[in-house]
Design a protein around this motif. Structure first.
Motif, PDB file in Angstrom:
ATOM      1  N   GLY A   1      -7.885  19.430   5.502  1.00  0.00           N
ATOM      2  CA  GLY A   1      -8.247  18.862   6.849  1.00  0.00           C
ATOM      3  C   GLY A   1      -9.768  19.654   7.347  1.00  0.00           C
ATOM      4  O   GLY A   1     -10.241  20.505   6.781  1.00  0.00           O
ATOM      5  N   THR A   2     -10.124  19.112   8.445  1.00  0.00           N
ATOM      6  CA  THR A   2     -11.492  19.685   8.794  1.00  0.00           C
ATOM      7  C   THR A   2     -11.217  21.151   9.141  1.00  0.00           C
ATOM      8  O   THR A   2     -10.278  21.740   9.948  1.00  0.00           O
ATOM      9  CB  THR A   2     -11.790  19.107  10.203  1.00  0.00           C
ATOM     10  OG1 THR A   2     -11.991  17.728   9.636  1.00  0.00           O
ATOM     11  CG2 THR A   2     -13.199  19.522  10.556  1.00  0.00           C
ATOM     12  N   GLY A   3     -12.198  22.245   8.709  1.00  0.00           N
ATOM     13  CA  GLY A   3     -12.046  23.570   8.964  1.00  0.00           C
ATOM     14  C   GLY A   3     -11.182  24.308   8.070  1.00  0.00           C
ATOM     15  O   GLY A   3     -10.886  25.667   8.081  1.00  0.00           O
ATOM     16  N   GLY A   4     -10.391  23.490   7.238  1.00  0.00           N
ATOM     17  CA  GLY A   4      -9.539  24.311   6.410  1.00  0.00           C
ATOM     18  C   GLY A   4      -8.458  24.880   6.731  1.00  0.00           C
ATOM     19  O   GLY A   4      -8.174  24.686   7.913  1.00  0.00           O
ATOM     20  N   LEU A   5      -7.830  25.906   6.256  1.00  0.00           N
ATOM     21  CA  LEU A   5      -6.631  26.786   6.441  1.00  0.00           C
ATOM     22  C   LEU A   5      -7.048  28.196   6.275  1.00  0.00           C
ATOM     23  O   LEU A   5      -7.468  28.629   5.109  1.00  0.00           O
ATOM     24  CB  LEU A   5      -5.376  26.315   5.765  1.00  0.00           C
ATOM     25  CG  LEU A   5      -4.219  27.173   6.065  1.00  0.00           C
ATOM     26  CD1 LEU A   5      -3.663  27.005   7.456  1.00  0.00           C
ATOM     27  CD2 LEU A   5      -3.124  26.971   5.189  1.00  0.00           C
ATOM     28  N   ASP A   6      -6.972  29.016   7.401  1.00  0.00           N
ATOM     29  CA  ASP A   6      -7.157  30.573   7.357  1.00  0.00           C
ATOM     30  C   ASP A   6      -5.764  31.194   7.036  1.00  0.00           C
ATOM     31  O   ASP A   6      -4.590  30.611   7.354  1.00  0.00           O
ATOM     32  CB  ASP A   6      -7.361  31.067   8.566  1.00  0.00           C
ATOM     33  CG  ASP A   6      -8.694  30.631   9.202  1.00  0.00           C
ATOM     34  OD1 ASP A   6      -9.676  29.998   8.342  1.00  0.00           O
ATOM     35  OD2 ASP A   6      -9.069  30.729  10.354  1.00  0.00           O
ATOM     36  N   VAL A   7      -5.758  32.074   5.825  1.00  0.00           N
ATOM     37  CA  VAL A   7      -4.654  32.614   5.351  1.00  0.00           C
ATOM     38  C   VAL A   7      -4.771  34.211   5.496  1.00  0.00           C
ATOM     39  O   VAL A   7      -5.786  34.638   4.872  1.00  0.00           O
ATOM     40  CB  VAL A   7      -4.107  32.229   4.244  1.00  0.00           C
ATOM     41  CG1 VAL A   7      -2.929  32.999   3.509  1.00  0.00           C
ATOM     42  CG2 VAL A   7      -3.866  30.934   4.055  1.00  0.00           C
ATOM     43  N   ALA A   8      -4.014  34.797   6.204  1.00  0.00           N
ATOM     44  CA  ALA A   8      -4.352  36.272   6.322  1.00  0.00           C
ATOM     45  C   ALA A   8      -3.565  37.162   5.235  1.00  0.00           C
ATOM     46  O   ALA A   8      -2.661  36.773   4.619  1.00  0.00           O
ATOM     47  CB  ALA A   8      -3.728  36.990   7.469  1.00  0.00           C
ATOM     48  N   THR A   9      -4.310  38.461   4.927  1.00  0.00           N
ATOM     49  CA  THR A   9      -3.406  39.217   3.767  1.00  0.00           C
ATOM     50  C   THR A   9      -3.928  40.552   4.007  1.00  0.00           C
ATOM     51  O   THR A   9      -4.603  40.883   5.221  1.00  0.00           O
ATOM     52  CB  THR A   9      -4.419  38.960   2.371  1.00  0.00           C
ATOM     53  OG1 THR A   9      -5.252  39.875   2.291  1.00  0.00           O
ATOM     54  CG2 THR A   9      -4.248  37.640   1.910  1.00  0.00           C
ATOM     55  N   SER A  10      -3.039  41.609   3.512  1.00  0.00           N
ATOM     56  CA  SER A  10      -3.550  42.937   3.999  1.00  0.00           C
ATOM     57  C   SER A  10      -4.686  43.520   3.331  1.00  0.00           C
ATOM     58  O   SER A  10      -5.043  44.801   3.581  1.00  0.00           O
ATOM     59  CB  SER A  10      -2.132  43.828   3.040  1.00  0.00           C
ATOM     60  OG  SER A  10      -2.244  43.615   1.794  1.00  0.00           O
ATOM     61  N   GLY A  11      -5.538  42.766   2.729  1.00  0.00           N
ATOM     62  CA  GLY A  11      -6.842  43.011   2.286  1.00  0.00           C
ATOM     63  C   GLY A  11      -7.339  42.519   0.905  1.00  0.00           C
ATOM     64  O   GLY A  11      -6.467  41.992   0.075  1.00  0.00           O
ATOM     65  N   ALA A  12      -8.838  42.662   0.748  1.00  0.00           N
ATOM     66  CA  ALA A  12      -9.094  42.298  -0.402  1.00  0.00           C
ATOM     67  C   ALA A  12      -8.774  42.952  -1.786  1.00  0.00           C
ATOM     68  O   ALA A  12      -8.837  44.246  -1.603  1.00  0.00           O
ATOM     69  CB  ALA A  12     -10.599  42.083  -0.351  1.00  0.00           C
ATOM     70  N   GLY A  13      -8.614  42.468  -2.789  1.00  0.00           N
ATOM     71  CA  GLY A  13      -8.120  43.121  -3.789  1.00  0.00           C
ATOM     72  C   GLY A  13      -6.505  43.280  -4.163  1.00  0.00           C
ATOM     73  O   GLY A  13      -5.946  43.656  -4.964  1.00  0.00           O
ATOM     74  N   SER A  14      -5.859  42.829  -3.169  1.00  0.00           N
ATOM     75  CA  SER A  14      -4.561  42.770  -3.125  1.00  0.00           C
ATOM     76  C   SER A  14      -3.635  41.526  -3.957  1.00  0.00           C
ATOM     77  O   SER A  14      -4.721  40.644  -4.195  1.00  0.00           O
ATOM     78  CB  SER A  14      -3.778  42.732  -1.886  1.00  0.00           C
ATOM     79  OG  SER A  14      -3.905  41.451  -1.118  1.00  0.00           O
ATOM     80  N   SER A  15      -2.428  41.497  -4.261  1.00  0.00           N
ATOM     81  CA  SER A  15      -1.724  40.530  -4.963  1.00  0.00           C
ATOM     82  C   SER A  15      -1.827  39.369  -4.161  1.00  0.00           C
ATOM     83  O   SER A  15      -1.964  38.281  -4.420  1.00  0.00           O
ATOM     84  CB  SER A  15      -0.490  41.027  -5.737  1.00  0.00           C
ATOM     85  OG  SER A  15       0.459  41.205  -4.510  1.00  0.00           O
ATOM     86  N   ASN A  16      -1.557  39.477  -2.809  1.00  0.00           N
ATOM     87  CA  ASN A  16      -1.608  38.434  -1.853  1.00  0.00           C
ATOM     88  C   ASN A  16      -2.923  37.701  -1.822  1.00  0.00           C
ATOM     89  O   ASN A  16      -3.050  36.445  -1.615  1.00  0.00           O
ATOM     90  CB  ASN A  16      -1.087  39.029  -0.467  1.00  0.00           C
ATOM     91  CG  ASN A  16       0.357  39.626  -0.428  1.00  0.00           C
ATOM     92  OD1 ASN A  16       1.206  38.986  -0.700  1.00  0.00           O
ATOM     93  ND2 ASN A  16       0.419  40.813  -0.166  1.00  0.00           N
ATOM     94  N   HIS A  17      -4.059  38.620  -1.992  1.00  0.00           N
ATOM     95  CA  HIS A  17      -5.303  37.862  -2.164  1.00  0.00           C
ATOM     96  C   HIS A  17      -5.600  37.083  -3.215  1.00  0.00           C
ATOM     97  O   HIS A  17      -5.865  35.744  -2.979  1.00  0.00           O
ATOM     98  CB  HIS A  17      -6.419  39.136  -2.020  1.00  0.00           C
ATOM     99  CG  HIS A  17      -7.755  38.560  -2.422  1.00  0.00           C
ATOM    100  ND1 HIS A  17      -8.921  39.364  -2.661  1.00  0.00           N
ATOM    101  CD2 HIS A  17      -8.305  37.260  -2.197  1.00  0.00           C
ATOM    102  CE1 HIS A  17      -9.879  38.585  -2.583  1.00  0.00           C
ATOM    103  NE2 HIS A  17      -9.570  37.387  -2.532  1.00  0.00           N
TER     104      HIS A  17
END
Length: 327
Positions: free
Chosen positions: A154-170
């Motif tokens: 949708g418009t604006g997309g979806l923000d997804v938080a993580t513990s930081g760049a370079g993490s497996s979650n990233h």
């Protein structure tokens, strides 16, 4: 060079090696005689911090000296890790090595970090491993991954938080965007704790997190567990469907261990390995980690070092294929 001079050089080298070895043995025999610093390369409140504090309490009791947790967050867990890599190899400065700092970030931050995840550390013990879970703010209108995909398109997309760049979650965020067909807005924080608080407050609708740091928030209802990135449903959260059940072929485990600067005397490394594994095998800790969704590790120091080496080799091509960059 004459034979006499060559013999003198060889003899001097042998004497130096013997002296160094004796010093290391004496140092190890007197260890520990002062507080130990355990560096967590993330902000307080996340899985790494939680596991570190459990381990610190156990080692403190078993070793008879204070084990102080120190949070040094930044740059995909590389700031605190680099500090430890450059510390004196005397057994008094340790780091919670993890999938971000010693698996993924060496590739994401290639050319920007000043340590070798394998060569610059004496890897001691694998502490715990656990799956990734995606959670959402209850008011975000996201109950399933299909809901998340719809919002992302949708418009604006979806923000997804993580513990930081370079993490497996990233990398999970990057890969999920590829599967959905539209880039997700990765919002990196300086640790899982601050990221989770942002989701709970409604500042970010969703988060990719390690299960232990999210478990209590899920049980309390402050966030909704949308999907578990495990091969099958987790026994501690049987009502949470996996990514694969919802049509997305994703699975990811995080891991956390302890390491010291390269050159730390082998007797100290072995003592820390034995004490850590003994603590992690106690029924109370096994039950506590299971409650949080984690599985305790049980590797020798050599085994953990080989494990880290394999992880670095594993993640390098995956990082390149994902296109993940520090952001």
């Amino acid at each position: 060079m004459s034979w006499t001079l060559r013999r003198r050089i060889l003899l001097a080298g042998s004497l130096l090696a013997v002296t160094t070895s004796r010093h290391a043995l004496a140092q190890a025999a007197a260890w520990p005689s002062q507080p130990i610093r355990l560096v967590v390369p993330f902000a307080p409140g996340g899985t790494t911090d939680l596991v570190a504090r459990l381990l610190a309490a156990g080692l403190q009791e078993r070793l008879g000296v204070s084990v102080v947790v120190e949070n040094r967050a930044g740059a995909g867990a590389t700031v605190g890790s680099e500090m430890v890599a450059r510390a004196a190899p005397d057994g008094y400065t340790l780091v919670m090595s993890n999938i971000a700092s010693h698996g993924i970030s060496p590739s994401v931050y290639r050319g920007r970090i000043r340590y070798d995840a394998v060569a610059d550390f004496a890897h001691i013990a694998l502490v715990v491993s656990n799956p990734t879970v995606w959670v959402a703010n209850p008011r975000a209108g996201i109950r399933t991954l299909a809901d998340a995909a719809a919002k992302a398109r949708g418009t604006g997309g979806l923000d997804v938080a993580t513990s930081g760049a370079g993490s497996s979650n990233h990398l999970m965020v990057v890969r999920m965007g590829q599967l959905i067909g539209t880039e997700l807005n990765h919002i990196p924080f300086r640790g899982a704790g601050p990221a989770m608080q942002a989701v709970i407050a409604g500042q970010v609708p969703m988060m990719s997190d390690s299960l232990p740091s999210a478990a209590n928030h899920i049980r309390q209802g402050s966030v909704i567990a949308v999907a578990m990135a495990s091969a099958s449903r987790h026994p501690s959260f049987p009502d949470v469907p996996t990514f694969r059940e919802q049509g997305f072929d994703l699975a990811s485990d995080s891991w956390f261990g302890i390491s010291a600067p390269a050159g730390t005397p082998a007797p100290i490394v072995e003592r820390l390995n034995l004490e850590s594994r003994a603590f992690l095998s106690t029924p109370e800790i096994v039950a506590r980690l299971a409650e949080l969704g984690g599985t305790p590790g049980d590797l020798t120091a050599q085994g953990y070092g080989e494990f880290v080496r394999r992880e670095v080799a594993l993640w390098a091509p995956l990082v390149q294929a994902s296109g993940a960059t520090p952001d």
